[in-house]
Design an enzyme around this catalytic site. Structure first.
Site, PDB file in Angstrom:
ATOM      1  N   ASP A 278       7.775  -7.444   2.690  1.00 47.26           N
ATOM      2  CA  ASP A 278       7.207  -8.201   1.577  1.00 47.26           C
ATOM      3  C   ASP A 278       5.702  -7.905   1.549  1.00 47.26           C
ATOM      4  O   ASP A 278       5.139  -7.337   2.490  1.00 47.26           O
ATOM      5  CB  ASP A 278       7.492  -9.708   1.712  1.00 47.26           C
ATOM      6  CG  ASP A 278       7.354 -10.428   0.367  1.00 47.26           C
ATOM      7  OD1 ASP A 278       6.832  -9.822  -0.584  1.00 47.26           O
ATOM      8  OD2 ASP A 278       7.762 -11.598   0.259  1.00 47.26           O
TER       9      ASP A 278
HETATM   10  C1  BGC Z   1       6.945 -12.095  -2.963  1.00 43.97           C
HETATM   11  C2  BGC Z   1       8.112 -11.178  -3.217  1.00 43.97           C
HETATM   12  C3  BGC Z   1       7.766 -10.213  -4.316  1.00 43.97           C
HETATM   13  C4  BGC Z   1       6.532  -9.439  -3.914  1.00 43.97           C
HETATM   14  C5  BGC Z   1       6.114  -8.384  -4.904  1.00 43.97           C
HETATM   15  C6  BGC Z   1       5.657 -11.339  -2.765  1.00 43.97           C
HETATM   16  O1  BGC Z   1       4.551 -12.179  -2.735  1.00 43.97           O
HETATM   17  O2  BGC Z   1       7.228 -12.896  -1.849  1.00 43.97           O
HETATM   18  O3  BGC Z   1       9.255 -11.911  -3.500  1.00 43.97           O
HETATM   19  O4  BGC Z   1       8.832  -9.370  -4.590  1.00 43.97           O
HETATM   20  O5  BGC Z   1       5.464 -10.357  -3.755  1.00 43.97           O
HETATM   21  O6  BGC Z   1       5.547  -8.917  -6.031  1.00 43.97           O
END
Ligand code: BGC
Length: 744
Positions: A278
Site C-alpha cells: 500500500d
Molecule cells: C489506500 C489504498 C489505495 C492506495 C492508492 C492508500 O492510501 O490505503 O487502498 O489503493 O492509497 O491510492
C-alpha cells in the site's frame, strides 16, 4: 441432451482448458526468456511504482527503465507518452501498467461497496464492476486497487464504506463478483482491468475503529474470518494482484509479514499474481518501529514477498546494495519480477501497450446508468415502515428537507476521483422530474450540509411541513466523513440533523427519513421518531431516481443489511457471528432503570450484557423490510444424519402473502454446537434471491455441501468436525426456524 451434443460440449470445454494451459505455458516461457536478458537494475525498476504527481520527473525515471508502473494517470495522452518512453526508449521495451483506485465506478458511480453488498446480488455487482472496467480502461487504466475485502465490524472505521461489511461469506461472494467484473472473461481484453484484493490482511480490525491502527488478530481468527475472502478470490476468481495492508498485526506490519505473504498466500494458496505494497507502507515500517531505516524496511518487504513497491522508492534506492550485501537473494528478486511480468503478459500489454483514448462516449452511457440505478435500488434498505406509510399513495404536497436531498457531490460517496457531480441525479431532481407536474413539491434544505449548526430555517420548516401531506427528510453524512483516514468516535447524526428531525416530527405530518451515509449511524431515536426509514448508503450517480422509485413503489425494497447496526458506539464491536461466552444473556435481564436500589452484587444474574443497552443491536445483519410480507413454510432437510462428504438438501416453501410483487433474500445460517474450539453462534452459509408476485408461492432448495462447515480448529487444520449442528433459514441473522442435523 443428445449424446453427440454432450460430446461436442466436452470437447469444447477440454479445448478451452487446453488453450488456457497453453497460453499460460507460453507466458511462462516468455517470462523466462525476458528475465534472462534483464540486468539487476532493470529488474528492480519493474518492482517500482510511481505516483502521477510529478510526471516530468517520472518521464525521466521511466526512460531509465526504473519504473514498472504508474498510478493515477487518467489522461490517455499522458499515459501514452509515458508508455512510449517505456516501450520505445528503454533497452527491453517492457510496458508499464497503469493503476488507479476505481472503487465503485470510474465515471458512472455506483453505490459504495457497503451498499452494493446490501443488494445480496452478485450478478448485478459484477455488471457494475464491468462497467467500471470499461470506462476506466478507456483512459489507459488496466489495473484497479479494488475490491477491498477487509472484514469490517466497526462502523467508527471510515473505510467500512469501502468494504462489503462484517461477514466472510458475503464478502467472499461480492469480492469474487467484483474481480470477475473488473477482469472480464479474459484479462487480455483491452476493456479488462486487473483486480487487486486489499488490504492483506486484517486492516479492518483496527483497534477502536481508528484508521491505520494496530490489530491483534490470532492465526485462527485470520484463517476463519479475515483471510476467507482473500482465499476465495485467489482460488475462484483468478485474481491478478493483492495489496498489503497498513496495519501491524501483533506487532508485524503487513508489508513485512512473511507468514501471510509466503506461507499462506504463495505456498498454501498458490497465488500466481503479484503483491503490491500500500502507499508508502514499506517505509512506514520505520514509523511502526519495525525497521531502523528505509534500507532495512526494503530488505524486510522484499524478503517477505512484496513484489512491487507503491511510491516510497526504497527498492530503487536500496535493493541493489542489499543484494550485494547478500541480504536479499537474486531468486527473490527474480520471483517478484516473474509475478509482475506474468500479469503484464496476461493483460496483453506487450502486444497492446497504448490506449486509443479517443472516445468519451463510453462514459455515463445509458446502459451504465441503468445498471447504476438498479444497483442503487437493490442496495437501499427499508428499516421501518409504520402503518405501511410507504409506498407513497398519491400525495398532493410533498415537503422535502435536509442536507442530502440535493447533494450531488456527497451522494457519490467516498473514493470518487473521476466521477463528475454534474452527472449525479439527486432525489430532489428525480422527484421533480418524475412527479413535478402532478404533485406540489416544496424544497428547503434547512441545513446546508450534514454538520451545519444553523437553526435559522427551523420555523420555516415547521410551517411548510404542516401544510404538506408527507415530509421527505434527507439526512446522513457528507462523503468526506467516511473513507480512508476518516474515522469517527461518535456515530450520531452530525450538526443539527436530529434536532431538525425532532422539529418535523412534532408537526405530526407523516415523516419519511432517507439516510445517505458511508457507515451504520447510531439512529435509534431518529428511527423511533420517523414513520418510515430508508437507508440509502451513498448511492452514487443514480441514487436519486432509485430512491424515488422506491418511495413511490415503482420498485419494492429488497436490500438487506450487510452489517449490524449498533444502538450506540459503546456496543461496538457488535456483529452477528460472535462467540457465545460462557454466560450468554437471554434477553430477560434487568436494565439500568429497573435495578432495585442497593441491589446485591450478584442479584442481576451475572450475564454478558450491557446494563444500559443490553446486547441486542438496533438492526441485525441481514435485516431489511419489503412492502410485502414473506412467509417461510415447510422447512425440511433431506437427511438429519450425514457424512462429511455429503451434500445436505434443505427445502422450504416461500410465499408472498402481501399485495406487492417483491424479492426476498432467503438466508441460510448454520452453527456447529460443540467443536475443538468455540465457534460463532451463527454463520451465513448461503443465500438466494427469490422473486415472487403477490400471492405467489415457490419451492426453494439449498444444497449445502457439508464440507462448507469446515473451519480451523485446535490443530489449525481446516476440516469438518463430527457433531451436532443447528441450521436456520430466515430473513435475517436473528430470525428463522431452527432445524438440526448431525455429522458422523
Ligand atoms: C489506500 C489504498 C489505495 C492506495 C492508492 C492508500 O492510501 O490505503 O487502498 O489503493 O492509497 O491510492
Amino acid at each position: 441432451m443428445k449424446k453427440s451434443c454432450f460430446l461436442a460440449l466436452l470437447l469444447f470445454l477440454f479445448g478451452l482448458k487446453a488453450s488456457a494451459q497453453t497460453s499460460s505455458a507460453v507466458i511462462e516461457k516468455k517470462i523466462e526468456v525476458l528475465l534472462k536478458k534483464m540486468t539487476l537494475k532493470e529488474k528492480i525498476g519493474q518492482m517500482n511504482q510511481l505516483s502521477a504527481d510529478d510526471m516530468e520527473t517520472n518521464f525521466k525515471v521511466i526512460q531509465q527503465g526504473m519504473a514498472g508502473s504508474v498510478l493515477s494517470i487518467t489522461n490517455p495522452e499522458i499515459a501514452n507518452k509515458a508508455q512510449r518512453l517505456a516501450v520505445e526508449q528503454t533497452r527491453l521495451g517492457i510496458p508499464l501498467i497503469f493503476g488507479r483506485d476505481v472503487i465503485h465506478g470510474f465515471k458512472t458511480i455506483f453505490p459504495i461497496p457497503l451498499g452494493q453488498a446490501a443488494s445480496f446480488n452478485p450478478g448485478l455487482v459484477e455488471k457494475a464492476a464491468r462497467v467500471a472496467a470499461v470506462e476506466a480502461s478507456e483512459t489507459g487504466i488496466r489495473w484497479t486497487f479494488a475490491p477491498m475485502i477487509d472484514i469490517a465490524r466497526d462502523p467508527r472505521w471510515g473505510r467500512i464504506a469501502e468494504s462489503c461489511g462484517e461477514d466472510p461469506y458475503l464478502t467472499s461472494i461480492m469480492g469474487i463478483a467484483m474481480v470477475n467484473g473488473f477482469q472480464g472473461k479474459n484479462l487480455s481484453d483491452p476493456s479488462s482491468i486487473a483486480g487487486c484484493a486489499k488490504h492483506f490482511a486484517g486492516y479492518g480490525a483496527a483497534e477502536g475503529g481508528r484508521d491505520y491502527n494496530t490489530t491483534a488478530i490470532t492465526e485462527r481468527q485470520f484463517r476463519n474470518v479475515y483471510l476467507v475472502p482473500f482465499e476465495q478470490v485467489v482460488k475462484k476468481a483468478n485474481l491478478a494482484t493483492i495489496m498489503t495492508a497498513f496495519n501491524a498485526n501483533d506487532g508485524i506490519p503487513s508489508s513485512g509479514n512473511e507468514f501471510l505473504l509466503k506461507e499462506v498466500l504463495r505456498k498454501e494458496w498458490n497465488f500466481r499474481g503479484f503483491v503490491v505494497s500500500d502507499w508508502a507502507s514499506i517505509n512506514e515500517m520505520v514509523d511502526h518501529g519495525f525497521s531502523s531505516d528505509n534500507k532495512e524496511a526494503a530488505e524486510k518487504a522484499i524478503n517477505a514477498g512484496v513484489d512491487m513497491e507503491m511510491v516510497s522508492g526504497t527498492y530503487v534506492e536500496y535493493a541493489e546494495s542489499l543484494w550485494k550485501e547478500k541480504k536479499i537473494a537474486i531468486e527473490t528478486i527474480n520471483d517478484a519480477v516473474r509475478n509482475i511480468l506474468r500479469i503484464k503478459y496476461s493483460l496483453g500489454l506487450f502486444e497492446n501497450p497504448y490506449v486509443k483514448g479517443n472516445t468519451k462516449e463510453v462514459f455515463y452511457k445509458e446502459e451504465h446508468l441503468k445498471i447504476a440505478e438498479k444497483l442503487a435500488e437493490e442496495s437501499i434498505v427499508l428499516l421501518k415502515n409504520e402503518g405501511q406509510i410507504l409506498p407513497l399513495q398519491k400525495p398532493k404536497t410533498i415537503a422535502v428537507f435536509g442536507p442530502l436531498a440535493n447533494a450531488p457531490h456527497d451522494q457519490m460517496g467516498t473514493w470518487v476521483f473521476d466521477g463528475d457531480k454534474d452527472h449525479t441525479v439527486t432525489p430532489l431532481f428525480a422527484l421533480k422530474e418524475k412527479y413535478g407536474e402532478n404533485i406540489t413539491i416544496i424544497y428547503e434544505p434547512i441545513l446546508k450540509y450534514s454538520r451545519d449548526q444553523d437553526s435559522t430555517g427551523f420555523d420555516k420548516a415547521r410551517k411548510i411541513a404542516k401544510e404538506a401531506d408527507v415530509v421527505l427528510l434527507f439526512l446522513g453524512e457528507e462523503s468526506i466523513l467516511s473513507g480512508e483516514a476518516h474515522s469517527l468516535s461518535d456515530l450520531n447524526f452530525q450538526g443539527l440533523q436530529s434536532k431538525l428531525l425532532e422539529t418535523l416530527q412534532k408537526t405530526k405530518t407523516p415523516l419519511v427519513t432517507i439516510i445517505m451515509a458511508g457507515r451504520p449511524l447510531t439512529i435509534e431515536k431518529e428511527v423511533t421518531q420517523s414513520n418510515a426509514v430508508l437507508y440509502a448508503w451513498h448511492p452514487g450517480t443514480m441514487g436519486g431516481p432509485a430512491i424515488i422509485n422506491l418511495l413511490f413503489g415503482i420498485v419494492n425494497p429488497s436490500g438487506k443489511l450487510p452489517i449490524t447496526f449498533p444502538k450506540n458506539v459503546g456496543q461496538i464491536p457488535m456483529y452477528y457471528g460472535h462467540l457465545k461466552t460462557g454466560r450468554p444473556a437471554n434477553g430477560s435481564e434487568l436494565n439500568l432503570n429497573n435495578i432495585p436500589i442497593e441491589a446485591s452484587q450478584t442479584s442481576l444474574g451475572n450475564k454478558s450484557y450491557y446494563l444500559d443497552s443490553g446486547n441486542e443491536p438496533l438492526f441485525p445483519f441481514g435485516f431489511g423490510l419489503s412492502y410485502t410480507n414473506f412467509e417461510y413454510r415447510e422447512i425440511a432437510l433431506s437427511k438429519t444424519i450425514l457424512k462429511k462428504d455429503d451434500i445436505l438438501e434443505i427445502t422450504l416453501s416461500l410465499k408472498n402473502t402481501g399485495n406487492y410483487q417483491g424479492t426476498e433474500i432467503v438466508q441460510l445460517y448454520a452453527r456447529d454446537l460443540a467443536a475443538s474450539v468455540a465457534l460463532p453462534i451463527r454463520e451465513l452459509k448461503a443465500f438466494q434471491r427469490i422473486d415472487l408476485k403477490a400471492g405467489e408461492e415457490k419451492r426453494v432448495m439449498f444444497k449445502l455441501p457439508i464440507s462448507d462447515l469446515a473451519f480451523y480448529g485446535m490443530d489449525m487444520k481446516k476440516k469438518v468436525e463430527a457433531g451436532k449442528f443447528d441450521l436456520w433459514i430466515g430473513s435475517n441473522s436473528i430470525s428463522g426456524e431452527k432445524v438440526s442435523f448431525e455429522v458422523k
